[in-house]
Design a protein around this motif. Structure first.
Motif, PDB file in Angstrom:
ATOM      1  N   SER A  36       9.129   2.657   5.702  1.00 57.70           N
ATOM      2  CA  SER A  36       9.116   1.581   4.719  1.00 57.70           C
ATOM      3  C   SER A  36      10.277   0.635   5.012  1.00 57.70           C
ATOM      4  O   SER A  36      11.272   1.039   5.628  1.00 57.70           O
ATOM      5  CB  SER A  36       9.218   2.112   3.297  1.00 57.70           C
ATOM      6  OG  SER A  36      10.498   2.658   3.050  1.00 57.70           O
ATOM      7  N   VAL A  37      10.128  -0.584   4.586  1.00 51.14           N
ATOM      8  CA  VAL A  37      11.189  -1.586   4.704  1.00 51.14           C
ATOM      9  C   VAL A  37      11.385  -2.228   3.343  1.00 51.14           C
ATOM     10  O   VAL A  37      10.417  -2.704   2.740  1.00 51.14           O
ATOM     11  CB  VAL A  37      10.846  -2.683   5.734  1.00 51.14           C
ATOM     12  CG1 VAL A  37      11.971  -3.722   5.785  1.00 51.14           C
ATOM     13  CG2 VAL A  37      10.622  -2.086   7.108  1.00 51.14           C
ATOM     14  N   THR A  38      12.615  -2.237   2.861  1.00 49.76           N
ATOM     15  CA  THR A  38      12.954  -2.925   1.613  1.00 49.76           C
ATOM     16  C   THR A  38      13.780  -4.149   1.945  1.00 49.76           C
ATOM     17  O   THR A  38      14.773  -4.041   2.670  1.00 49.76           O
ATOM     18  CB  THR A  38      13.749  -1.999   0.679  1.00 49.76           C
ATOM     19  OG1 THR A  38      12.914  -0.898   0.310  1.00 49.76           O
ATOM     20  CG2 THR A  38      14.173  -2.734  -0.584  1.00 49.76           C
ATOM     21  N   VAL A  39      13.383  -5.284   1.449  1.00 53.18           N
ATOM     22  CA  VAL A  39      14.090  -6.546   1.666  1.00 53.18           C
ATOM     23  C   VAL A  39      14.765  -6.929   0.355  1.00 53.18           C
ATOM     24  O   VAL A  39      14.092  -7.203  -0.644  1.00 53.18           O
ATOM     25  CB  VAL A  39      13.131  -7.656   2.119  1.00 53.18           C
ATOM     26  CG1 VAL A  39      13.897  -8.957   2.350  1.00 53.18           C
ATOM     27  CG2 VAL A  39      12.395  -7.239   3.388  1.00 53.18           C
ATOM     28  N   GLN A  66       1.083  -1.479   2.354  1.00 50.81           N
ATOM     29  CA  GLN A  66       1.222  -1.558   0.906  1.00 50.81           C
ATOM     30  C   GLN A  66       2.464  -2.352   0.541  1.00 50.81           C
ATOM     31  O   GLN A  66       3.439  -2.381   1.297  1.00 50.81           O
ATOM     32  CB  GLN A  66       1.318  -0.149   0.317  1.00 50.81           C
ATOM     33  CG  GLN A  66       0.175   0.764   0.750  1.00 50.81           C
ATOM     34  CD  GLN A  66       0.366   2.169   0.265  1.00 50.81           C
ATOM     35  OE1 GLN A  66      -0.128   2.552  -0.785  1.00 50.81           O
ATOM     36  NE2 GLN A  66       1.082   2.964   1.056  1.00 50.81           N
ATOM     37  N   TYR A  68       5.228  -3.021  -2.765  1.00 47.23           N
ATOM     38  CA  TYR A  68       5.661  -2.722  -4.112  1.00 47.23           C
ATOM     39  C   TYR A  68       6.967  -3.450  -4.378  1.00 47.23           C
ATOM     40  O   TYR A  68       7.710  -3.790  -3.448  1.00 47.23           O
ATOM     41  CB  TYR A  68       5.788  -1.217  -4.377  1.00 47.23           C
ATOM     42  CG  TYR A  68       6.538  -0.418  -3.344  1.00 47.23           C
ATOM     43  CD1 TYR A  68       5.874   0.094  -2.236  1.00 47.23           C
ATOM     44  CD2 TYR A  68       7.893  -0.135  -3.492  1.00 47.23           C
ATOM     45  CE1 TYR A  68       6.547   0.850  -1.297  1.00 47.23           C
ATOM     46  CE2 TYR A  68       8.570   0.621  -2.551  1.00 47.23           C
ATOM     47  CZ  TYR A  68       7.885   1.116  -1.455  1.00 47.23           C
ATOM     48  OH  TYR A  68       8.556   1.863  -0.513  1.00 47.23           O
ATOM     49  N   THR A  73       8.606   3.112  -5.775  1.00 44.95           N
ATOM     50  CA  THR A  73       7.261   2.941  -6.315  1.00 44.95           C
ATOM     51  C   THR A  73       7.238   3.364  -7.777  1.00 44.95           C
ATOM     52  O   THR A  73       8.063   4.143  -8.229  1.00 44.95           O
ATOM     53  CB  THR A  73       6.259   3.772  -5.522  1.00 44.95           C
ATOM     54  OG1 THR A  73       6.623   5.154  -5.673  1.00 44.95           O
ATOM     55  CG2 THR A  73       6.314   3.419  -4.053  1.00 44.95           C
ATOM     56  N   ALA A 100       1.358   0.989  -6.018  1.00 48.27           N
ATOM     57  CA  ALA A 100       1.656  -0.167  -5.173  1.00 48.27           C
ATOM     58  C   ALA A 100       0.394  -1.007  -5.056  1.00 48.27           C
ATOM     59  O   ALA A 100      -0.695  -0.586  -5.461  1.00 48.27           O
ATOM     60  CB  ALA A 100       2.116   0.280  -3.788  1.00 48.27           C
ATOM     61  N   SER A 102      -2.249  -2.062  -2.621  1.00 46.94           N
ATOM     62  CA  SER A 102      -2.630  -1.336  -1.413  1.00 46.94           C
ATOM     63  C   SER A 102      -2.927  -2.200  -0.211  1.00 46.94           C
ATOM     64  O   SER A 102      -2.834  -1.750   0.914  1.00 46.94           O
ATOM     65  CB  SER A 102      -3.874  -0.491  -1.686  1.00 46.94           C
ATOM     66  OG  SER A 102      -3.604   0.478  -2.654  1.00 46.94           O
ATOM     67  N   PHE A 103      -3.324  -3.451  -0.438  1.00 45.57           N
ATOM     68  CA  PHE A 103      -3.907  -4.221   0.654  1.00 45.57           C
ATOM     69  C   PHE A 103      -3.171  -5.522   0.929  1.00 45.57           C
ATOM     70  O   PHE A 103      -3.781  -6.553   1.086  1.00 45.57           O
ATOM     71  CB  PHE A 103      -5.375  -4.522   0.362  1.00 45.57           C
ATOM     72  CG  PHE A 103      -6.259  -3.328   0.492  1.00 45.57           C
ATOM     73  CD1 PHE A 103      -6.449  -2.478  -0.582  1.00 45.57           C
ATOM     74  CD2 PHE A 103      -6.880  -3.045   1.689  1.00 45.57           C
ATOM     75  CE1 PHE A 103      -7.264  -1.366  -0.463  1.00 45.57           C
ATOM     76  CE2 PHE A 103      -7.709  -1.944   1.802  1.00 45.57           C
ATOM     77  CZ  PHE A 103      -7.890  -1.104   0.724  1.00 45.57           C
ATOM     78  N   ALA A 159       5.210  -0.751   3.062  1.00 43.32           N
ATOM     79  CA  ALA A 159       5.072   0.606   3.579  1.00 43.32           C
ATOM     80  C   ALA A 159       3.640   0.831   4.021  1.00 43.32           C
ATOM     81  O   ALA A 159       2.708   0.677   3.212  1.00 43.32           O
ATOM     82  CB  ALA A 159       5.457   1.632   2.513  1.00 43.32           C
ATOM     83  N   PRO A 160       3.395   1.219   5.271  1.00 42.00           N
ATOM     84  CA  PRO A 160       2.043   1.563   5.684  1.00 42.00           C
ATOM     85  C   PRO A 160       1.573   2.800   4.929  1.00 42.00           C
ATOM     86  O   PRO A 160       2.398   3.657   4.560  1.00 42.00           O
ATOM     87  CB  PRO A 160       2.169   1.873   7.178  1.00 42.00           C
ATOM     88  CG  PRO A 160       3.539   1.490   7.575  1.00 42.00           C
ATOM     89  CD  PRO A 160       4.368   1.354   6.355  1.00 42.00           C
ATOM     90  N   ASN A 161       0.268   2.920   4.709  1.00 39.59           N
ATOM     91  CA  ASN A 161      -0.211   4.085   3.979  1.00 39.59           C
ATOM     92  C   ASN A 161      -0.242   5.327   4.857  1.00 39.59           C
ATOM     93  O   ASN A 161      -0.450   6.436   4.382  1.00 39.59           O
ATOM     94  CB  ASN A 161      -1.587   3.818   3.354  1.00 39.59           C
ATOM     95  CG  ASN A 161      -2.692   3.774   4.380  1.00 39.59           C
ATOM     96  OD1 ASN A 161      -2.468   3.378   5.520  1.00 39.59           O
ATOM     97  ND2 ASN A 161      -3.880   4.194   3.993  1.00 39.59           N
TER      98      ASN A 161
END
Lengths: 177, 48
Positions: A36-39, A66, A68, A73, A100, A102-103, A159-161
């Motif tokens: 995951s990456v948080t900005v 995804q 969020y 999450t 989250a 999803s798409f 974040a990829p699922n």
């Protein structure tokens, strides 16, 4: 109406600068093999609405990307997607009080484009999302949704699922109010 | 002192330029998100 074209050394009138509609707020490089990456520092009261794009990177396997708000999450994410493949087979799905959206995007090991808009993320109001995604022949579609709270966010996460993300740059642009 | 269990097999989280392994709390939230994730879109071969 004519629009200004600037040259080196020109004086920049405030009226022209204040008419710039899109402003690069933050640029974040994606590392290698992250789940995951948080900005952070992405949203503020300066802009009500934002455009976010991640290109130049890839996923470790074909996956959804995804989105969020914030760094963790929760729930209260609602949305719906419509997608079609190049054989014109359509598919539908929804998020109903999910953790989250999803798409926000779909990608694979060769190519990933994530492109979406967020509405009111830093206002004390529900945050809205509109995304379009492209996974070459398999999944071409749109997704819209909202987050049913009034939290004022300053950050978001991708974040990829399944699998991980590598490379490329996430860019956050603010639409001028 | 951190009470988190660190291994070399935990998923990595990136926050801005910082990349590190997930904490216990982050890992639990991440696994819950993945378990709840929607399925992949329909896939077919390229007709061309």
């Amino acid at each position: 109406m004519t629009y200004p074209v600037f040259a080196t050394g020109d004086v920049l009138p405030a009226s022209d600068m204040n008419a710039i509609g899109l402003w690069l707020v933050k640029s974040q490089a994606v590392g290698s093999g992250v789940s995951s990456v948080t900005v952070t520092g992405a949203f503020s009261s300066s802009f009500d609405n934002y455009k976010i794009v991640w290109t130049g990177g890839a996923l470790s396997t074909t996956a959804l990307v995804q989105v969020y708000m914030g760094a963790s999450t929760a729930s209260q994410y609602y949305g719906g997607r419509v997608s079609v493949n190049t054989s014109a087979t359509a598919a539908f799905a929804a998020d109903n009080n999910a953790g989250a959206w999803s798409f926000a995007g779909v990608g694979n090991v060769d190519w990933t484009v994530v492109s979406f808009e967020l509405y009111n993320p830093n206002r004390a109001d529900e945050t809205g999302i509109h995304a379009q995604y492209f996974e070459r022949t398999n999944a071409l579609g749109i997704y819209t949704g909202y987050l049913a709270n009034s939290t004022q966010y300053t950050s978001f996460s991708l974040a990829p699922n399944t699998g991980t993300m590598t490379g490329g740059t996430i860019r956050v642009y603010g639409y001028r109010n | 002192m951190s009470m988190d269990t660190e291994t070399n097999n935990r998923p990595k989280i990136q926050i801005d330029d910082l990349i590190r392994e997930m904490t216990d709390e982050e890992l639990a939230a991440y696994e819950a998100l993945q378990a709840d994730a929607s399925p992949l879109p329909n896939t077919t071969s390229d007709p061309s």
